[in-house]
Motif scaffolding. Structure first.
Motif, PDB file in Angstrom:
ATOM      1  N   LYS A  59      64.111  38.536  41.393  1.00  0.00           N
ATOM      2  CA  LYS A  59      63.683  39.266  42.588  1.00  0.00           C
ATOM      3  C   LYS A  59      63.076  38.374  43.674  1.00  0.00           C
ATOM      4  N   LEU A  60      62.626  37.182  43.287  1.00  0.00           N
ATOM      5  CA  LEU A  60      62.017  36.292  44.272  1.00  0.00           C
ATOM      6  C   LEU A  60      62.908  35.087  44.556  1.00  0.00           C
ATOM      7  N   PHE A 247      48.075  35.869  57.947  1.00  0.00           N
ATOM      8  CA  PHE A 247      48.992  36.304  59.007  1.00  0.00           C
ATOM      9  C   PHE A 247      50.293  36.802  58.372  1.00  0.00           C
ATOM     10  N   GLY A 248      50.218  37.848  57.572  1.00  0.00           N
ATOM     11  CA  GLY A 248      51.423  38.347  56.915  1.00  0.00           C
ATOM     12  C   GLY A 248      51.788  37.488  55.728  1.00  0.00           C
ATOM     13  N   ASN A 249      52.945  36.784  55.814  1.00  0.00           N
ATOM     14  CA  ASN A 249      53.400  35.991  54.675  1.00  0.00           C
ATOM     15  C   ASN A 249      52.954  34.527  54.753  1.00  0.00           C
ATOM     16  N   PHE A 250      52.009  34.214  55.641  1.00  0.00           N
ATOM     17  CA  PHE A 250      51.379  32.901  55.599  1.00  0.00           C
ATOM     18  C   PHE A 250      49.887  33.049  55.886  1.00  0.00           C
ATOM     19  N   GLU A 443      53.788  40.728  44.928  1.00  0.00           N
ATOM     20  CA  GLU A 443      53.944  42.111  44.479  1.00  0.00           C
ATOM     21  C   GLU A 443      54.984  42.838  45.326  1.00  0.00           C
ATOM     22  N   ARG A 444      55.015  42.498  46.617  1.00  0.00           N
ATOM     23  CA  ARG A 444      55.996  43.130  47.513  1.00  0.00           C
ATOM     24  C   ARG A 444      57.422  42.742  47.121  1.00  0.00           C
ATOM     25  N   TRP A 445      57.598  41.488  46.688  1.00  0.00           N
ATOM     26  CA  TRP A 445      58.922  41.011  46.317  1.00  0.00           C
ATOM     27  C   TRP A 445      59.313  41.442  44.895  1.00  0.00           C
ATOM     28  N   VAL A 446      58.399  41.260  43.966  1.00  0.00           N
ATOM     29  CA  VAL A 446      58.725  41.488  42.545  1.00  0.00           C
ATOM     30  C   VAL A 446      58.505  42.934  42.145  1.00  0.00           C
ATOM     31  N   GLY A 447      57.511  43.592  42.768  1.00  0.00           N
ATOM     32  CA  GLY A 447      57.266  44.994  42.467  1.00  0.00           C
ATOM     33  C   GLY A 447      56.294  45.230  41.348  1.00  0.00           C
TER      34      GLY A 447
END
Length: 448
Positions: A59-60, A247-250, A443-447
Protein backbone atom coordinates in the motif's frame (compact mmCIF):
# COMPACT_ATOMS: atom_id res chain seq x y z
CA UNK A 1 16.21 35.56 26.35
CA UNK A 2 14.55 33.74 29.23
CA UNK A 3 15.73 30.18 29.82
CA UNK A 4 12.25 28.85 30.54
CA UNK A 5 9.84 27.26 28.15
CA UNK A 6 6.25 26.19 28.58
CA UNK A 7 3.61 24.80 26.30
CA UNK A 8 2.07 28.21 25.64
CA UNK A 9 5.17 29.46 23.82
CA UNK A 10 5.86 26.70 21.31
CA UNK A 11 8.00 28.15 18.56
CA UNK A 12 7.84 31.64 20.07
CA UNK A 13 11.28 31.41 21.66
CA UNK A 14 12.86 30.62 18.33
CA UNK A 15 10.96 33.46 16.66
CA UNK A 16 12.23 35.80 19.38
CA UNK A 17 15.78 34.71 18.54
CA UNK A 18 15.16 35.62 14.90
CA UNK A 19 14.14 39.12 15.97
CA UNK A 20 17.73 39.71 17.08
CA UNK A 21 19.43 38.30 13.96
CA UNK A 22 22.24 40.42 12.54
CA UNK A 23 20.86 40.06 9.00
CA UNK A 24 17.52 39.88 7.25
CA UNK A 25 15.99 36.44 7.86
CA UNK A 26 14.34 34.60 4.92
CA UNK A 27 10.55 34.52 5.19
CA UNK A 28 10.51 30.71 5.31
CA UNK A 29 11.93 30.87 8.85
CA UNK A 30 8.97 32.97 9.95
CA UNK A 31 6.37 30.39 8.92
CA UNK A 32 4.64 28.59 11.77
CA UNK A 33 2.31 25.65 11.26
CA UNK A 34 1.37 23.72 14.37
CA UNK A 35 0.07 20.21 13.81
CA UNK A 36 -2.47 20.34 16.61
CA UNK A 37 -2.53 18.87 20.08
CA UNK A 38 -4.21 15.54 19.48
CA UNK A 39 -2.55 12.80 21.51
CA UNK A 40 -1.12 10.04 19.35
CA UNK A 41 -0.57 6.40 20.09
CA UNK A 42 0.39 3.90 17.43
CA UNK A 43 0.46 0.11 17.57
CA UNK A 44 3.83 -1.54 18.18
CA UNK A 45 3.11 -3.87 15.27
CA UNK A 46 4.02 -1.05 12.88
CA UNK A 47 7.62 -1.80 13.82
CA UNK A 48 7.56 -5.50 14.66
CA UNK A 49 4.99 -7.35 12.57
CA UNK A 50 6.11 -8.93 9.27
CA UNK A 51 2.49 -8.79 8.13
CA UNK A 52 2.41 -5.03 8.68
CA UNK A 53 5.61 -4.79 6.65
CA UNK A 54 3.81 -6.60 3.82
CA UNK A 55 1.00 -4.04 4.04
CA UNK A 56 3.55 -1.25 3.72
CA UNK A 57 5.00 -2.88 0.63
CA UNK A 58 1.60 -3.27 -1.03
CA UNK A 59 0.00 0.00 0.00
CA UNK A 60 2.94 2.37 0.45
CA UNK A 61 6.15 1.39 -1.36
CA UNK A 62 4.31 0.29 -4.52
CA UNK A 63 2.45 3.61 -4.77
CA UNK A 64 4.43 6.45 -3.16
CA UNK A 65 7.01 8.76 -4.71
CA UNK A 66 10.44 7.97 -3.29
CA UNK A 67 13.95 9.24 -3.92
CA UNK A 68 16.03 6.75 -5.90
CA UNK A 69 19.28 8.63 -6.59
CA UNK A 70 20.84 11.95 -7.57
CA UNK A 71 20.68 13.02 -11.21
CA UNK A 72 24.44 13.46 -11.10
CA UNK A 73 24.87 9.74 -10.42
CA UNK A 74 23.74 9.03 -14.00
CA UNK A 75 25.10 11.99 -16.01
CA UNK A 76 25.89 10.25 -19.33
CA UNK A 77 23.58 8.40 -21.73
CA UNK A 78 23.68 4.73 -20.81
CA UNK A 79 24.43 5.33 -17.13
CA UNK A 80 22.22 3.25 -14.88
CA UNK A 81 21.80 2.69 -11.17
CA UNK A 82 19.90 0.10 -9.13
CA UNK A 83 17.41 1.26 -6.55
CA UNK A 84 16.07 -1.46 -4.28
CA UNK A 85 13.10 -1.15 -1.97
CA UNK A 86 11.53 -3.95 0.07
CA UNK A 87 12.49 -6.75 -2.32
CA UNK A 88 11.75 -4.76 -5.47
CA UNK A 89 14.52 -3.76 -7.87
CA UNK A 90 14.25 -0.66 -10.04
CA UNK A 91 16.70 0.25 -12.79
CA UNK A 92 17.11 4.01 -13.29
CA UNK A 93 18.64 4.82 -16.70
CA UNK A 94 19.84 7.92 -18.53
CA UNK A 95 18.24 6.92 -21.83
CA UNK A 96 18.88 10.20 -23.67
CA UNK A 97 20.85 13.34 -22.84
CA UNK A 98 17.89 15.00 -21.16
CA UNK A 99 15.73 11.95 -20.41
CA UNK A 100 15.76 9.62 -17.43
CA UNK A 101 13.68 6.44 -17.46
CA UNK A 102 13.10 3.77 -14.85
CA UNK A 103 12.16 0.11 -15.30
CA UNK A 104 11.52 -2.95 -13.19
CA UNK A 105 14.96 -4.53 -13.20
CA UNK A 106 13.96 -7.89 -14.61
CA UNK A 107 14.34 -9.87 -17.82
CA UNK A 108 10.92 -10.64 -19.32
CA UNK A 109 12.09 -14.07 -20.46
CA UNK A 110 12.88 -15.97 -17.27
CA UNK A 111 12.95 -13.23 -14.64
CA UNK A 112 16.70 -12.75 -14.13
CA UNK A 113 17.79 -9.37 -12.76
CA UNK A 114 18.99 -7.43 -15.80
CA UNK A 115 21.66 -5.31 -14.14
CA UNK A 116 23.24 -6.31 -10.85
CA UNK A 117 25.59 -3.34 -10.60
CA UNK A 118 25.57 0.36 -11.38
CA UNK A 119 27.35 1.16 -14.63
CA UNK A 120 27.12 2.37 -18.22
CA UNK A 121 25.92 0.40 -21.25
CA UNK A 122 24.60 0.95 -24.75
CA UNK A 123 21.84 -1.57 -24.13
CA UNK A 124 20.18 -3.51 -21.34
CA UNK A 125 21.18 -7.12 -22.01
CA UNK A 126 20.35 -10.14 -19.86
CA UNK A 127 23.42 -12.17 -18.93
CA UNK A 128 21.44 -15.45 -18.92
CA UNK A 129 20.35 -15.86 -22.57
CA UNK A 130 21.44 -12.57 -24.15
CA UNK A 131 18.03 -11.01 -24.74
CA UNK A 132 18.56 -7.24 -24.96
CA UNK A 133 16.49 -4.07 -24.71
CA UNK A 134 17.26 -0.55 -25.91
CA UNK A 135 17.83 2.19 -23.35
CA UNK A 136 14.29 3.42 -24.04
CA UNK A 137 12.96 0.03 -22.91
CA UNK A 138 11.97 -1.30 -26.34
CA UNK A 139 13.06 -4.78 -27.36
CA UNK A 140 16.35 -4.85 -29.31
CA UNK A 141 17.45 -8.43 -29.77
CA UNK A 142 16.13 -11.93 -29.06
CA UNK A 143 18.55 -14.78 -29.85
CA UNK A 144 16.79 -17.48 -31.91
CA UNK A 145 13.88 -15.14 -32.47
CA UNK A 146 12.24 -17.86 -34.60
CA UNK A 147 11.67 -19.83 -31.37
CA UNK A 148 9.58 -17.09 -29.75
CA UNK A 149 6.51 -16.56 -31.93
CA UNK A 150 4.72 -15.00 -28.96
CA UNK A 151 7.26 -12.15 -28.72
CA UNK A 152 6.60 -9.02 -30.75
CA UNK A 153 7.74 -5.40 -30.93
CA UNK A 154 5.55 -4.59 -27.91
CA UNK A 155 7.80 -6.68 -25.61
CA UNK A 156 9.11 -3.65 -23.75
CA UNK A 157 10.47 -3.44 -20.22
CA UNK A 158 7.84 -2.57 -17.60
CA UNK A 159 8.28 1.12 -16.85
CA UNK A 160 8.25 2.88 -13.53
CA UNK A 161 7.12 6.47 -13.22
CA UNK A 162 10.04 8.87 -12.85
CA UNK A 163 10.54 12.59 -12.23
CA UNK A 164 13.08 14.91 -10.64
CA UNK A 165 13.16 17.51 -7.89
CA UNK A 166 16.10 19.30 -6.33
CA UNK A 167 18.60 17.25 -8.31
CA UNK A 168 17.07 14.03 -6.98
CA UNK A 169 15.51 11.34 -9.16
CA UNK A 170 12.21 10.10 -7.74
CA UNK A 171 10.42 6.94 -8.83
CA UNK A 172 6.92 5.60 -8.36
CA UNK A 173 5.86 2.06 -9.24
CA UNK A 174 2.26 3.20 -9.65
CA UNK A 175 1.84 4.50 -13.20
CA UNK A 176 -1.44 6.14 -12.17
CA UNK A 177 0.12 8.05 -9.27
CA UNK A 178 -0.37 11.84 -9.13
CA UNK A 179 2.63 13.83 -10.40
CA UNK A 180 5.69 14.32 -8.22
CA UNK A 181 5.03 18.07 -8.06
CA UNK A 182 1.82 17.33 -6.19
CA UNK A 183 3.68 15.13 -3.71
CA UNK A 184 6.46 17.67 -3.12
CA UNK A 185 3.98 20.53 -2.97
CA UNK A 186 5.01 23.61 -1.01
CA UNK A 187 8.35 22.06 -0.06
CA UNK A 188 9.58 23.46 -3.36
CA UNK A 189 8.92 26.98 -2.08
CA UNK A 190 10.75 26.26 1.17
CA UNK A 191 13.92 25.40 -0.76
CA UNK A 192 13.69 28.15 -3.38
CA UNK A 193 16.53 30.12 -1.73
CA UNK A 194 18.78 27.05 -1.51
CA UNK A 195 18.16 24.94 -4.67
CA UNK A 196 19.53 21.48 -4.03
CA UNK A 197 20.02 20.82 -7.74
CA UNK A 198 22.93 23.29 -7.53
CA UNK A 199 24.81 21.08 -5.05
CA UNK A 200 27.22 18.20 -5.56
CA UNK A 201 27.44 15.10 -3.39
CA UNK A 202 30.60 15.64 -1.39
CA UNK A 203 30.00 12.64 0.90
CA UNK A 204 27.67 9.64 0.67
CA UNK A 205 27.70 7.05 3.44
CA UNK A 206 25.21 4.28 4.20
CA UNK A 207 24.90 1.78 7.01
CA UNK A 208 22.74 -1.26 7.74
CA UNK A 209 20.93 -0.97 11.08
CA UNK A 210 19.24 -3.63 13.19
CA UNK A 211 15.83 -1.99 13.45
CA UNK A 212 12.73 -1.07 11.49
CA UNK A 213 13.21 1.77 8.99
CA UNK A 214 10.65 3.99 10.73
CA UNK A 215 12.31 3.48 14.08
CA UNK A 216 15.63 4.57 12.60
CA UNK A 217 14.36 7.75 10.98
CA UNK A 218 12.38 8.75 14.05
CA UNK A 219 15.67 9.01 15.97
CA UNK A 220 16.56 11.89 13.64
CA UNK A 221 13.18 13.66 13.67
CA UNK A 222 13.25 15.41 17.03
CA UNK A 223 15.63 17.18 19.41
CA UNK A 224 13.91 15.75 22.48
CA UNK A 225 16.57 13.01 22.72
CA UNK A 226 19.57 15.37 22.86
CA UNK A 227 19.55 15.75 26.66
CA UNK A 228 20.13 12.01 27.18
CA UNK A 229 21.78 10.89 23.93
CA UNK A 230 24.02 13.87 23.09
CA UNK A 231 24.64 15.65 26.42
CA UNK A 232 27.96 17.03 25.14
CA UNK A 233 25.99 19.38 22.87
CA UNK A 234 23.73 20.96 25.49
CA UNK A 235 26.01 23.90 26.30
CA UNK A 236 25.64 25.26 22.77
CA UNK A 237 22.38 23.82 21.40
CA UNK A 238 18.90 25.12 22.12
CA UNK A 239 17.22 21.73 21.84
CA UNK A 240 14.19 22.73 23.90
CA UNK A 241 13.76 25.91 21.84
CA UNK A 242 13.34 23.93 18.61
CA UNK A 243 10.39 25.08 16.52
CA UNK A 244 8.37 22.29 14.89
CA UNK A 245 6.00 22.75 11.96
CA UNK A 246 3.86 20.39 9.90
CA UNK A 247 2.73 21.13 6.33
CA UNK A 248 0.68 18.13 5.23
CA UNK A 249 3.04 15.39 4.04
CA UNK A 250 6.21 17.22 5.11
CA UNK A 251 7.34 18.73 8.37
CA UNK A 252 10.37 20.42 9.85
CA UNK A 253 12.25 21.26 13.00
CA UNK A 254 14.47 24.34 13.46
CA UNK A 255 17.00 24.04 16.29
CA UNK A 256 19.05 27.12 17.23
CA UNK A 257 22.78 26.78 17.81
CA UNK A 258 24.87 29.13 19.88
CA UNK A 259 22.15 29.01 22.53
CA UNK A 260 22.35 27.01 25.74
CA UNK A 261 19.75 24.29 26.34
CA UNK A 262 17.22 24.99 29.05
CA UNK A 263 18.20 21.62 30.51
CA UNK A 264 21.48 23.20 31.70
CA UNK A 265 20.60 24.61 35.12
CA UNK A 266 23.46 24.14 37.56
CA UNK A 267 26.18 25.52 35.33
CA UNK A 268 26.47 28.72 33.32
CA UNK A 269 28.68 27.94 30.32
CA UNK A 270 30.81 30.74 28.92
CA UNK A 271 30.36 31.83 25.34
CA UNK A 272 33.54 29.88 24.55
CA UNK A 273 32.16 26.79 26.29
CA UNK A 274 29.09 27.02 24.07
CA UNK A 275 30.99 27.14 20.79
CA UNK A 276 33.44 24.46 21.94
CA UNK A 277 30.47 22.14 22.54
CA UNK A 278 29.13 22.78 19.05
CA UNK A 279 32.48 22.18 17.38
CA UNK A 280 33.11 18.98 19.36
CA UNK A 281 36.32 20.42 20.79
CA UNK A 282 38.05 18.29 23.39
CA UNK A 283 40.52 19.62 25.95
CA UNK A 284 43.54 18.22 24.14
CA UNK A 285 43.09 20.23 20.93
CA UNK A 286 43.33 23.98 20.25
CA UNK A 287 40.27 26.21 20.09
CA UNK A 288 38.56 25.74 16.73
CA UNK A 289 36.42 28.91 16.76
CA UNK A 290 37.40 31.64 19.20
CA UNK A 291 34.76 33.98 20.60
CA UNK A 292 36.11 37.56 20.64
CA UNK A 293 35.79 39.46 23.90
CA UNK A 294 32.40 41.08 24.19
CA UNK A 295 30.89 38.88 21.45
CA UNK A 296 28.64 35.82 21.69
CA UNK A 297 29.09 32.25 20.58
CA UNK A 298 26.22 32.60 18.10
CA UNK A 299 27.75 35.72 16.53
CA UNK A 300 31.20 34.15 16.40
CA UNK A 301 29.84 30.96 14.87
CA UNK A 302 27.88 32.94 12.28
CA UNK A 303 30.94 35.01 11.30
CA UNK A 304 33.11 31.89 11.09
CA UNK A 305 30.66 30.05 8.87
CA UNK A 306 29.95 33.04 6.64
CA UNK A 307 33.69 33.37 6.06
CA UNK A 308 33.87 29.69 5.19
CA UNK A 309 31.02 30.07 2.69
CA UNK A 310 32.76 32.79 0.69
CA UNK A 311 34.77 30.32 -1.36
CA UNK A 312 31.70 28.34 -2.43
CA UNK A 313 28.94 30.96 -2.90
CA UNK A 314 30.93 34.19 -3.27
CA UNK A 315 31.77 36.92 -0.76
CA UNK A 316 28.68 39.07 -1.29
CA UNK A 317 26.21 36.21 -0.99
CA UNK A 318 28.01 34.65 1.97
CA UNK A 319 28.12 37.88 3.95
CA UNK A 320 24.40 38.46 3.35
CA UNK A 321 23.43 35.16 4.98
CA UNK A 322 21.54 35.53 8.23
CA UNK A 323 22.72 34.07 11.52
CA UNK A 324 19.84 31.59 11.31
CA UNK A 325 20.92 30.34 7.88
CA UNK A 326 24.51 29.66 8.89
CA UNK A 327 24.00 28.63 12.53
CA UNK A 328 20.76 26.75 12.97
CA UNK A 329 19.72 23.20 12.10
CA UNK A 330 16.77 23.36 9.70
CA UNK A 331 15.69 19.77 9.13
CA UNK A 332 12.82 18.77 6.84
CA UNK A 333 11.11 15.42 6.44
CA UNK A 334 9.27 14.60 3.21
CA UNK A 335 7.09 11.54 3.63
CA UNK A 336 7.87 8.72 3.56
CA UNK A 337 11.64 8.73 4.11
CA UNK A 338 13.60 11.71 2.75
CA UNK A 339 15.15 14.21 5.17
CA UNK A 340 16.78 17.18 3.42
CA UNK A 341 18.31 19.87 5.62
CA UNK A 342 17.54 23.43 4.61
CA UNK A 343 19.83 26.44 4.15
CA UNK A 344 23.52 25.48 4.01
CA UNK A 345 23.42 22.66 6.55
CA UNK A 346 24.13 20.36 3.55
CA UNK A 347 22.91 17.07 5.07
CA UNK A 348 20.31 14.74 3.56
CA UNK A 349 19.16 11.49 5.15
CA UNK A 350 17.28 8.59 3.59
CA UNK A 351 15.91 5.51 5.40
CA UNK A 352 14.43 2.37 3.85
CA UNK A 353 13.99 -1.32 4.58
CA UNK A 354 17.06 -3.46 4.02
CA UNK A 355 16.01 -6.14 1.59
CA UNK A 356 12.52 -7.30 2.44
CA UNK A 357 13.06 -7.33 6.21
CA UNK A 358 10.84 -5.57 8.72
CA UNK A 359 13.60 -5.40 11.36
CA UNK A 360 16.60 -4.30 9.27
CA UNK A 361 17.06 -1.03 7.44
CA UNK A 362 19.52 1.17 5.57
CA UNK A 363 20.37 4.66 6.77
CA UNK A 364 22.13 6.94 4.33
CA UNK A 365 23.72 10.34 4.85
CA UNK A 366 24.58 12.59 1.93
CA UNK A 367 26.50 15.83 2.24
CA UNK A 368 25.29 18.12 -0.58
CA UNK A 369 27.69 21.03 -0.93
CA UNK A 370 27.50 24.24 -2.98
CA UNK A 371 30.32 25.08 -5.35
CA UNK A 372 31.64 27.75 -7.69
CA UNK A 373 32.88 27.01 -11.20
CA UNK A 374 32.98 23.50 -12.60
CA UNK A 375 30.96 20.86 -10.83
CA UNK A 376 33.21 18.64 -8.68
CA UNK A 377 32.83 14.87 -9.06
CA UNK A 378 30.21 13.27 -6.85
CA UNK A 379 31.29 10.92 -4.09
CA UNK A 380 30.60 7.21 -4.44
CA UNK A 381 28.51 5.46 -1.81
CA UNK A 382 30.61 4.20 1.11
CA UNK A 383 28.52 1.38 2.52
CA UNK A 384 29.01 0.18 6.10
CA UNK A 385 27.85 -3.25 7.18
CA UNK A 386 25.66 -3.99 10.15
CA UNK A 387 28.67 -4.54 12.43
CA UNK A 388 30.80 -1.69 11.09
CA UNK A 389 31.28 1.46 13.13
CA UNK A 390 30.36 4.92 11.87
CA UNK A 391 33.90 6.08 12.72
CA UNK A 392 35.09 4.05 9.72
CA UNK A 393 33.47 6.74 7.55
CA UNK A 394 36.05 9.40 8.37
CA UNK A 395 34.68 11.63 5.61
CA UNK A 396 31.74 12.42 7.92
CA UNK A 397 33.99 14.12 10.47
CA UNK A 398 32.47 14.78 13.90
CA UNK A 399 29.12 13.39 12.72
CA UNK A 400 30.47 9.87 13.22
CA UNK A 401 30.43 10.27 17.01
CA UNK A 402 26.94 11.76 16.97
CA UNK A 403 25.63 8.99 14.69
CA UNK A 404 27.15 6.34 16.95
CA UNK A 405 25.27 7.83 19.87
CA UNK A 406 22.03 7.87 17.87
CA UNK A 407 22.15 4.36 16.48
CA UNK A 408 23.36 2.79 19.74
CA UNK A 409 19.80 3.06 21.06
CA UNK A 410 18.04 1.65 18.04
CA UNK A 411 18.61 -2.13 18.32
CA UNK A 412 17.69 -1.86 22.01
CA UNK A 413 14.43 -0.13 21.12
CA UNK A 414 13.67 -2.76 18.48
CA UNK A 415 14.36 -5.51 21.01
CA UNK A 416 12.13 -3.83 23.55
CA UNK A 417 9.26 -3.54 21.09
CA UNK A 418 9.73 -7.12 19.92
CA UNK A 419 9.47 -8.34 23.53
CA UNK A 420 5.70 -7.85 23.58
CA UNK A 421 5.77 -5.92 26.85
CA UNK A 422 3.77 -3.03 25.37
CA UNK A 423 1.18 -2.82 22.62
CA UNK A 424 1.46 0.88 21.81
CA UNK A 425 4.04 3.64 21.65
CA UNK A 426 3.17 7.25 22.42
CA UNK A 427 4.52 10.51 21.02
CA UNK A 428 4.97 13.94 22.55
CA UNK A 429 2.41 16.44 21.29
CA UNK A 430 4.90 19.11 20.17
CA UNK A 431 8.49 17.92 20.25
CA UNK A 432 7.64 14.82 18.23
CA UNK A 433 5.53 16.70 15.68
CA UNK A 434 7.53 15.35 12.75
CA UNK A 435 7.05 11.76 13.87
CA UNK A 436 3.34 12.36 14.36
CA UNK A 437 3.11 13.75 10.82
CA UNK A 438 4.84 10.67 9.41
CA UNK A 439 2.52 8.27 11.25
CA UNK A 440 -0.57 10.25 10.28
CA UNK A 441 0.52 9.94 6.64
CA UNK A 442 1.40 6.28 7.08
CA UNK A 443 -2.07 5.58 8.43
CA UNK A 444 -3.58 7.45 5.48
CA UNK A 445 -1.64 5.26 3.04
CA UNK A 446 -1.72 1.89 4.79
CA UNK A 447 -5.05 2.24 6.60
CA UNK A 448 -3.87 0.76 9.89
Amino acid sequence: MSQTLDETTRGARYQELLDHDSRSVPDVYRLQSAMGDEAMKVPVRRYTDPEYHKLEVEKLWKHVWQMACREAQIPVVGDHINYQIAGMDILVVRSEEHTIRAYRNICLHRGRVLKEFDGRDEELRCAFHGIAWNLDGTIKHVPCKWDFPQVGEEWSLPEVKVDTWGGFVFVNLDLDAPPLAEHVGALDDHFSAWPLEERFTQVHVGKILRCNWKLAQEAFMESFHVVATHPQLLAGMGDTITQYDAFGNFARGITPNGVTSTHVRNWVPTEQDMIDALTDRTLDIPIIVEVPEGSTSRAALADFRRKGMEAVVGVEKAQALSDAEVCDSLVYTLFPNLHPWGSYNRLVYRFRPYGNHHNLCIMECMVLSPFLGNRPPDAQLHMLGVDDDWTEATELGLLTRVFNQDVYNLPRVQEGLESGAIDEVIFARYQETKIRMAHAELERWVGE
